[in-house]
Design an enzyme around this catalytic site. Structure first.
Site, PDB file in Angstrom:
ATOM      1  N   ASP A  50       0.875  -1.177   0.000  1.00 30.46           N
ATOM      2  CA  ASP A  50       0.000   0.000   0.000  1.00 30.46           C
ATOM      3  C   ASP A  50       0.909   1.223   0.000  1.00 30.46           C
ATOM      4  O   ASP A  50       1.677   1.427   0.947  1.00 30.46           O
ATOM      5  CB  ASP A  50      -0.890  -0.016   1.240  1.00 30.46           C
ATOM      6  CG  ASP A  50      -1.862   1.155   1.310  1.00 30.46           C
ATOM      7  OD1 ASP A  50      -1.671   2.128   0.553  1.00 30.46           O
ATOM      8  OD2 ASP A  50      -2.796   1.109   2.126  1.00 30.46           O
ATOM      9  N   VAL A  51       0.862   2.042  -1.066  1.00 27.09           N
ATOM     10  CA  VAL A  51       1.801   3.154  -1.175  1.00 27.09           C
ATOM     11  C   VAL A  51       1.606   4.216  -0.098  1.00 27.09           C
ATOM     12  O   VAL A  51       2.470   5.086   0.083  1.00 27.09           O
ATOM     13  CB  VAL A  51       1.736   3.820  -2.571  1.00 27.09           C
ATOM     14  CG1 VAL A  51       2.147   2.846  -3.657  1.00 27.09           C
ATOM     15  CG2 VAL A  51       0.356   4.414  -2.843  1.00 27.09           C
ATOM     16  N   ASN A  77       3.823   2.933 -10.752  1.00 26.34           N
ATOM     17  CA  ASN A  77       2.631   3.018 -11.591  1.00 26.34           C
ATOM     18  C   ASN A  77       1.354   3.280 -10.793  1.00 26.34           C
ATOM     19  O   ASN A  77       0.389   3.819 -11.330  1.00 26.34           O
ATOM     20  CB  ASN A  77       2.489   1.723 -12.388  1.00 26.34           C
ATOM     21  CG  ASN A  77       1.139   1.595 -13.057  1.00 26.34           C
ATOM     22  OD1 ASN A  77       0.848   2.287 -14.030  1.00 26.34           O
ATOM     23  ND2 ASN A  77       0.299   0.713 -12.524  1.00 26.34           N
ATOM     24  N   TYR A 142      -5.701  16.334  -9.878  1.00 25.82           N
ATOM     25  CA  TYR A 142      -4.959  15.262 -10.547  1.00 25.82           C
ATOM     26  C   TYR A 142      -3.780  15.834 -11.329  1.00 25.82           C
ATOM     27  O   TYR A 142      -2.648  15.334 -11.238  1.00 25.82           O
ATOM     28  CB  TYR A 142      -5.898  14.504 -11.480  1.00 25.82           C
ATOM     29  CG  TYR A 142      -5.251  13.331 -12.185  1.00 25.82           C
ATOM     30  CD1 TYR A 142      -4.982  12.149 -11.510  1.00 25.82           C
ATOM     31  CD2 TYR A 142      -4.904  13.415 -13.539  1.00 25.82           C
ATOM     32  CE1 TYR A 142      -4.386  11.071 -12.163  1.00 25.82           C
ATOM     33  CE2 TYR A 142      -4.310  12.349 -14.192  1.00 25.82           C
ATOM     34  CZ  TYR A 142      -4.056  11.182 -13.499  1.00 25.82           C
ATOM     35  OH  TYR A 142      -3.454  10.124 -14.134  1.00 25.82           O
ATOM     36  N   LYS A 146       0.237  14.883 -10.432  1.00 28.39           N
ATOM     37  CA  LYS A 146       1.101  14.262 -11.440  1.00 28.39           C
ATOM     38  C   LYS A 146       2.192  15.223 -11.902  1.00 28.39           C
ATOM     39  O   LYS A 146       3.333  14.818 -12.158  1.00 28.39           O
ATOM     40  CB  LYS A 146       0.262  13.794 -12.630  1.00 28.39           C
ATOM     41  CG  LYS A 146      -0.616  12.589 -12.329  1.00 28.39           C
ATOM     42  CD  LYS A 146       0.212  11.356 -12.006  1.00 28.39           C
ATOM     43  CE  LYS A 146      -0.628  10.094 -11.931  1.00 28.39           C
ATOM     44  NZ  LYS A 146       0.193   8.880 -11.706  1.00 28.39           N
ATOM     45  N   THR A 177      -8.657   1.846 -19.613  1.00 27.61           N
ATOM     46  CA  THR A 177      -8.463   1.104 -18.359  1.00 27.61           C
ATOM     47  C   THR A 177      -9.660   1.367 -17.458  1.00 27.61           C
ATOM     48  O   THR A 177     -10.603   2.063 -17.821  1.00 27.61           O
ATOM     49  CB  THR A 177      -7.184   1.557 -17.637  1.00 27.61           C
ATOM     50  OG1 THR A 177      -7.377   2.893 -17.140  1.00 27.61           O
ATOM     51  CG2 THR A 177      -5.980   1.535 -18.577  1.00 27.61           C
TER      52      THR A 177
END
Length: 267
Positions: A50-51, A77, A142, A146, A177
């Site tokens: 779990d990041v 990723n 977002y 990023k 996806t």
């Protein structure tokens, strides 16, 4: 010797495609998932990670090194989408998104660097986003998370250069996806001043994802980066116009570019 690759977020989408493709190319792959037991048919090893949990990260990295004796490539990723008017997105959701998209990759990088230093070799690939090159309406959080990872990469790659460790960004555009399903959507409120423009933009974003490129294209791009002796700092993967939009941002006056984005989103 087969290179050992660790891919965060390897149970679905882009991460899964990368893992399966690299497995076929002879790499030793370890993907990660918060719930690896849910994917018994995975075509490569899945470890629990779990990041957002430093202990989880160190346990996963230690397990990979204990089993394979080394760690050659990290592919950061794992990520999460988020949409909504910035005014209406709860602070906790903004913080959660940055925790996954920015602080999570930093935690994993910190966990793998000691081993790569011992090896005097390594490659870290941060999967960012073309959205990280521009502030997009109703995707501002977002874009910011990023974009921040892009800049962290630029700085950190200079800091680790003396250890023969390479670092690069690979920024995808829209791919077909399940990211839209897992994305946090601020609710469209009936009494919100953003109701119509946000609702229309959300429909447009979801259409872009469902009509996006095959994630296998990202797998090919990642393979090319891994097999390149001296990777570039930035790579972009996606539709021509998505990549070209970054070029336009560099050359167009700010307000002209802003108007172009607003026309695209019909705002």
């Amino acid at each position: 010797m087969s290179k050992v690759v660790l891919i965060t977020g390897g149970s679905s989408g882009i991460g899964k495609s990368i893992g399966e493709f690299l497995s076929l190319k002879g790499f030793t792959i370890y993907g990660t998932s918060r719930t690896p037991e849910r994917y018994p048919d995975s075509k490569f090893n899945l470890v629990k990670l779990d990041v957002s949990d430093t202990t989880s990260i160190h346990e996963a990295v230690s397990a990979v090194i204990a089993k394979s004796g080394r760690l050659d490539v990290l592919i950061n990723n794992a990520g999460a989408g988020i949409t909504g008017p910035i005014e209406e997105i709860p602070d906790v959701e903004i913080q959660r998104n940055f925790d996954t998209n920015l602080f999570g990759p930093i935690r994993v990088i910190k966990a793998v660097l000691p081993q790569m230093r011992v090896q005097n070799s390594g490659l870290i690939i941060n999967v960012t986003s073309i959205a990280g090159y521009m502030g997009l309406p109703y995707r501002g959080v977002y874009s910011a998370s990023k974009g921040a990872l892009e800049l962290i990469t630029e700085a950190l790659r200079m800091e680790i250069k003396d250890f023969n460790i390479h670092m690069t960004n690979v920024a995808p555009g829209d791919f077909a996806t399940n990211i839209a399903a897992g994305r946090y959507h601020a609710p469209i409120k009936e009494d919100s001043p953003y109701k119509k423009p946000y609702g229309d933009t959300l429909n447009l974003m979801d259409a872009h994802v469902s009509e996006g490129k095959d994630p296998l294209l990202m797998a090919h791009a990642i393979y090319k980066v891994i097999t390149t002796k001296n990777p570039k700092i930035h790579y972009k993967v996606g539709e021509f116009m998505q990549k070209f939009s970054i070029v336009l941002k560099r050359i167009l006056p700010d307000k002209v570019y802003e108007r172009m984005l607003m026309n695209h989103y019909k705002l």
